[in-house]
Scaffold this motif. Sequence first.
Motif, PDB file in Angstrom:
ATOM      1  N   LYS A 122     -16.067 -22.758  30.178  1.00  0.00           N
ATOM      2  CA  LYS A 122     -16.448 -22.908  31.595  1.00  0.00           C
ATOM      3  C   LYS A 122     -15.239 -22.961  32.519  1.00  0.00           C
ATOM      4  O   LYS A 122     -15.381 -23.086  33.733  1.00  0.00           O
ATOM      5  N   LYS A 123     -14.053 -22.928  31.921  1.00  0.00           N
ATOM      6  CA  LYS A 123     -12.801 -23.088  32.676  1.00  0.00           C
ATOM      7  C   LYS A 123     -12.819 -24.376  33.493  1.00  0.00           C
ATOM      8  O   LYS A 123     -12.310 -24.433  34.627  1.00  0.00           O
ATOM      9  N   ASP A 124     -13.386 -25.398  32.892  1.00  0.00           N
ATOM     10  CA  ASP A 124     -13.466 -26.714  33.537  1.00  0.00           C
ATOM     11  C   ASP A 124     -12.209 -27.502  33.184  1.00  0.00           C
ATOM     12  O   ASP A 124     -12.195 -28.328  32.279  1.00  0.00           O
ATOM     13  N   TRP A 125     -11.126 -27.213  33.907  1.00  0.00           N
ATOM     14  CA  TRP A 125      -9.848 -27.825  33.567  1.00  0.00           C
ATOM     15  C   TRP A 125      -9.814 -29.314  33.866  1.00  0.00           C
ATOM     16  O   TRP A 125      -9.211 -30.084  33.117  1.00  0.00           O
ATOM     17  N   GLU A 126     -10.448 -29.726  34.926  1.00  0.00           N
ATOM     18  CA  GLU A 126     -10.485 -31.160  35.236  1.00  0.00           C
ATOM     19  C   GLU A 126     -11.263 -31.912  34.168  1.00  0.00           C
ATOM     20  O   GLU A 126     -10.857 -32.986  33.707  1.00  0.00           O
ATOM     21  N   GLY A 127     -12.391 -31.334  33.752  1.00  0.00           N
ATOM     22  CA  GLY A 127     -13.182 -31.955  32.699  1.00  0.00           C
ATOM     23  C   GLY A 127     -12.432 -32.003  31.385  1.00  0.00           C
ATOM     24  O   GLY A 127     -12.468 -33.006  30.664  1.00  0.00           O
ATOM     25  N   LEU A 128     -11.709 -30.921  31.075  1.00  0.00           N
ATOM     26  CA  LEU A 128     -10.931 -30.874  29.838  1.00  0.00           C
ATOM     27  C   LEU A 128      -9.812 -31.903  29.875  1.00  0.00           C
ATOM     28  O   LEU A 128      -9.556 -32.593  28.882  1.00  0.00           O
ATOM     29  N   ARG A 129      -9.146 -32.012  31.025  1.00  0.00           N
ATOM     30  CA  ARG A 129      -8.055 -32.975  31.175  1.00  0.00           C
ATOM     31  C   ARG A 129      -8.568 -34.398  30.937  1.00  0.00           C
ATOM     32  O   ARG A 129      -7.958 -35.187  30.211  1.00  0.00           O
ATOM     33  N   THR A 130      -9.700 -34.703  31.529  1.00  0.00           N
ATOM     34  CA  THR A 130     -10.282 -36.037  31.371  1.00  0.00           C
ATOM     35  C   THR A 130     -10.704 -36.283  29.933  1.00  0.00           C
ATOM     36  O   THR A 130     -10.482 -37.356  29.376  1.00  0.00           O
ATOM     37  N   TYR A 131     -11.312 -35.257  29.320  1.00  0.00           N
ATOM     38  CA  TYR A 131     -11.768 -35.387  27.936  1.00  0.00           C
ATOM     39  C   TYR A 131     -10.602 -35.654  26.995  1.00  0.00           C
ATOM     40  O   TYR A 131     -10.665 -36.544  26.142  1.00  0.00           O
ATOM     41  N   LEU A 132      -9.530 -34.881  27.143  1.00  0.00           N
ATOM     42  CA  LEU A 132      -8.381 -35.045  26.258  1.00  0.00           C
ATOM     43  C   LEU A 132      -7.707 -36.399  26.448  1.00  0.00           C
ATOM     44  O   LEU A 132      -7.135 -36.961  25.510  1.00  0.00           O
ATOM     45  N   THR A 133      -7.787 -36.929  27.652  1.00  0.00           N
ATOM     46  CA  THR A 133      -7.147 -38.221  27.943  1.00  0.00           C
ATOM     47  C   THR A 133      -8.002 -39.388  27.485  1.00  0.00           C
ATOM     48  O   THR A 133      -7.495 -40.339  26.871  1.00  0.00           O
ATOM     49  N   ASP A 134      -9.309 -39.313  27.757  1.00  0.00           N
ATOM     50  CA  ASP A 134     -10.173 -40.485  27.560  1.00  0.00           C
ATOM     51  C   ASP A 134     -11.069 -40.438  26.329  1.00  0.00           C
ATOM     52  O   ASP A 134     -11.431 -41.482  25.786  1.00  0.00           O
ATOM     53  N   GLU A 135     -11.464 -39.239  25.897  1.00  0.00           N
ATOM     54  CA  GLU A 135     -12.490 -39.170  24.860  1.00  0.00           C
ATOM     55  C   GLU A 135     -12.032 -38.594  23.519  1.00  0.00           C
ATOM     56  O   GLU A 135     -12.694 -38.799  22.506  1.00  0.00           O
ATOM     57  N   ALA A 136     -10.912 -37.880  23.526  1.00  0.00           N
ATOM     58  CA  ALA A 136     -10.418 -37.313  22.268  1.00  0.00           C
ATOM     59  C   ALA A 136      -9.609 -38.372  21.515  1.00  0.00           C
ATOM     60  O   ALA A 136      -8.423 -38.212  21.218  1.00  0.00           O
ATOM     61  N   VAL A 137     -10.284 -39.451  21.191  1.00  0.00           N
ATOM     62  CA  VAL A 137      -9.613 -40.628  20.623  1.00  0.00           C
ATOM     63  C   VAL A 137      -8.928 -40.310  19.301  1.00  0.00           C
ATOM     64  O   VAL A 137      -7.772 -40.681  19.072  1.00  0.00           O
ATOM     65  N   ASN A 138      -9.625 -39.623  18.426  1.00  0.00           N
ATOM     66  CA  ASN A 138      -9.074 -39.341  17.097  1.00  0.00           C
ATOM     67  C   ASN A 138      -7.906 -38.359  17.173  1.00  0.00           C
ATOM     68  O   ASN A 138      -6.909 -38.527  16.475  1.00  0.00           O
ATOM     69  N   MET A 139      -8.024 -37.363  18.044  1.00  0.00           N
ATOM     70  CA  MET A 139      -6.939 -36.402  18.199  1.00  0.00           C
ATOM     71  C   MET A 139      -5.704 -37.068  18.771  1.00  0.00           C
ATOM     72  O   MET A 139      -4.572 -36.787  18.370  1.00  0.00           O
ATOM     73  N   ASN A 140      -5.904 -37.968  19.713  1.00  0.00           N
ATOM     74  CA  ASN A 140      -4.771 -38.661  20.320  1.00  0.00           C
ATOM     75  C   ASN A 140      -4.113 -39.654  19.364  1.00  0.00           C
ATOM     76  O   ASN A 140      -3.000 -40.118  19.630  1.00  0.00           O
ATOM     77  N   ASN A 141      -4.789 -39.977  18.273  1.00  0.00           N
ATOM     78  CA  ASN A 141      -4.224 -40.868  17.260  1.00  0.00           C
ATOM     79  C   ASN A 141      -3.846 -40.102  15.997  1.00  0.00           C
ATOM     80  O   ASN A 141      -3.758 -40.687  14.919  1.00  0.00           O
ATOM     81  N   TYR A 142      -3.620 -38.786  16.156  1.00  0.00           N
ATOM     82  CA  TYR A 142      -3.272 -37.968  15.002  1.00  0.00           C
ATOM     83  C   TYR A 142      -2.070 -38.535  14.250  1.00  0.00           C
ATOM     84  O   TYR A 142      -2.056 -38.574  13.018  1.00  0.00           O
TER      85      TYR A 142
END
Length: 209
Positions: free
Chosen positions: A109-129
């Motif tokens: 969807k080219k939703d960059w704001e949504g992706l930015r928020t998701y990667l910051t707040d919801e991608a918990v496991n990826m951010n703890n790689y």
Amino acid sequence: MVRAILFFCAVSSASGFVSHTGCVRTHQLHTVCNMSPQEEAAGHCDPIMTGNNISRRRALLLTTIALPSFWASHARPSFAAKLRPDDAYASLVKARQELQIANDTFLQKKDWEGLRTYLTDEAVNMNNYDVSAQALLESKRLDAESKKDIGTIRRYGVGADVIIMYGGLKNEVDEGNESVSYAEVGKFLRGASQSLEEVLAICRSNGFN
């Protein structure tokens, strides 16, 4: 002071890699890959997916020069030591799913704001790689060759690919970037996913499921 200098070098090298052209500075790459035919034949400078005739990993070599210090400063040994290997593996499986969600829900969807928020707040496991990977590397569940293939803070491996590609993804969608590239976001997402899948495959070959 030394750690601060290495950190600056890591950030500077990474910035060169994740620029909108997707390339590290040309003269630096020539320096890194100025190898003899014998060294090239041994795989020190492999042919690649981009037009520079340098493998993806070799193109990232400048970043990995400073990566050991950078990675060590971000890893959290105390957390890794408390994490069971099976839980660490499960976290990486979920991290792979998070990257798929990022692709299916936001990239298309080219939703960059949504992706930015998701990667910051919801991608918990990826951010703890880093924590999950370290817990696996410190465990006795992986054989020595597998640990080498994944990589440690001192030895480059597919684990570094995960960190670099995911870092490139987050950098590309950073709110300071006014012209996010669909192609670059897709490239980094695929790169992070493929590299993480390699890590998971290594784990599965050691009995994880």
